[in-house]
Design an enzyme around this catalytic site. Structure first.
Site, mmCIF file in Angstrom:
data_model
loop_
_atom_site.group_PDB
_atom_site.id
_atom_site.type_symbol
_atom_site.label_atom_id
_atom_site.label_comp_id
_atom_site.label_asym_id
_atom_site.label_seq_id
_atom_site.Cartn_x
_atom_site.Cartn_y
_atom_site.Cartn_z
ATOM 1 N N TYR A 59 0.325 39.431 -27.762
ATOM 2 C CA TYR A 59 -0.412 39.711 -26.520
ATOM 3 C C TYR A 59 -0.441 41.202 -26.202
ATOM 4 O O TYR A 59 -1.416 41.692 -25.618
ATOM 5 C CB TYR A 59 0.162 38.893 -25.357
ATOM 6 N N VAL A 111 -10.603 35.096 -21.345
ATOM 7 C CA VAL A 111 -9.461 35.673 -20.642
ATOM 8 C C VAL A 111 -9.616 37.180 -20.445
ATOM 9 O O VAL A 111 -8.727 37.837 -19.914
ATOM 10 C CB VAL A 111 -8.135 35.378 -21.392
ATOM 11 N N HIS A 122 -9.155 29.817 -18.027
ATOM 12 C CA HIS A 122 -8.048 29.858 -18.979
ATOM 13 C C HIS A 122 -7.087 31.019 -18.770
ATOM 14 O O HIS A 122 -6.299 31.341 -19.656
ATOM 15 C CB HIS A 122 -8.606 29.886 -20.416
#
Length: 235
Positions: free
Chosen positions: A57, A92, A108
């Site tokens: 991430y 996202v 989401h």
């Protein structure tokens, strides 16, 4: 005057952001940045290899900060001059917001945000990262003392924003699906909430299996080109 404006609701998916060089795993083959989703977007992944997930991430956020809204994002934003525009997105990224859209519902989650792993939907423990702070240290703690996690709806989790999205779809005069198939649930189920009087458009360069009994105008083009045609021909 605003009360007289027609409402357009856009449902956008991975194909919306692909022209910006940024797309999500729901776009193709169950992969996200060439990683199987089971390794990066499930509770099991965090429990098994939290450092790998955290680093994934971190990389993705850096890539997002380098991405820019494309023509399609900007065209949707500009429609706010004539319509009330609500964007329901499965993506996202924040490219709709950066293009100027003022009403965006993220089904989401949002990549630029981190949250508590115990109470992910409690805004008290949610933080928005900047380009300078987007690299989260492995094992970092949220404000409630739990392990910090990305504010992303993982596979197997419920989609809390789906009810708000459905409520907006019920108000639509025009419903436009961009860059997502009608096969990914629960988002695909939103078409059931479109009023009988509303027009429905689907913009996607690929052939899409249309399961709905509703009449749908299909524009088989990419996001920017398709939205341009929508505006010039239909709006």
């Amino acid at each position: 005057m605003c009360s007289e404006m027609k409402t357009i609701v856009f449902l956008t998916g991975a194909g919306m952001s692909v022209e910006s060089g940024f797309s999500t795993f729901r776009g193709q083959n169950g992969l996200w940045e060439n990683e199987p989703v089971e390794k990066v977007a499930t509770h099991e992944a965090i429990e098994t290899d939290p450092v790998f997930v955290n680093n994934f991430y971190n990389r993705l956020r850096k890539k997002l900060f380098q991405a820019e809204p494309n023509t399609g994002h900007r065209l949707i934003s500009e429609l706010e001059k004539q319509y009330r525009v609500v964007v329901v997105t499965q993506n996202v990224d924040d490219l709709h917001e950066r293009a100027g859209s003022s009403e965006v519902i993220h089904l989401h989650g949002e990549l630029k945000k981190v949250c508590s792993s115990v109470a992910p939907y409690d805004p008290t423990y949610r933080e928005t990262l900047t380009e300078e702070t987007c690299e989260v240290r492995p094992g970092a703690k949220a404000k409630d003392g739990s392990i910090m996690r990305p504010f992303i709806v993982f596979f197997g989790e419920s989609v809390p924003m789906i009810e708000q999205a459905a409520a907006e779809v019920e108000k639509a005069d025009i419903f436009v699906i961009v860059g997502t198939s009608l096969n990914v649930y629960p988002a695909a189920g939103l078409i059931r909430y479109v009023p009988d009087t509303a027009q429905i458009f689907l913009i996607d360069p690929n052939e899409v299996m249309k399961k709905s009994k509703r009449e749908i105008e299909i524009i088989q083009k990419g996001a920017s080109e398709g939205i341009t045609e929508l505006i010039n021909k239909w709006l």
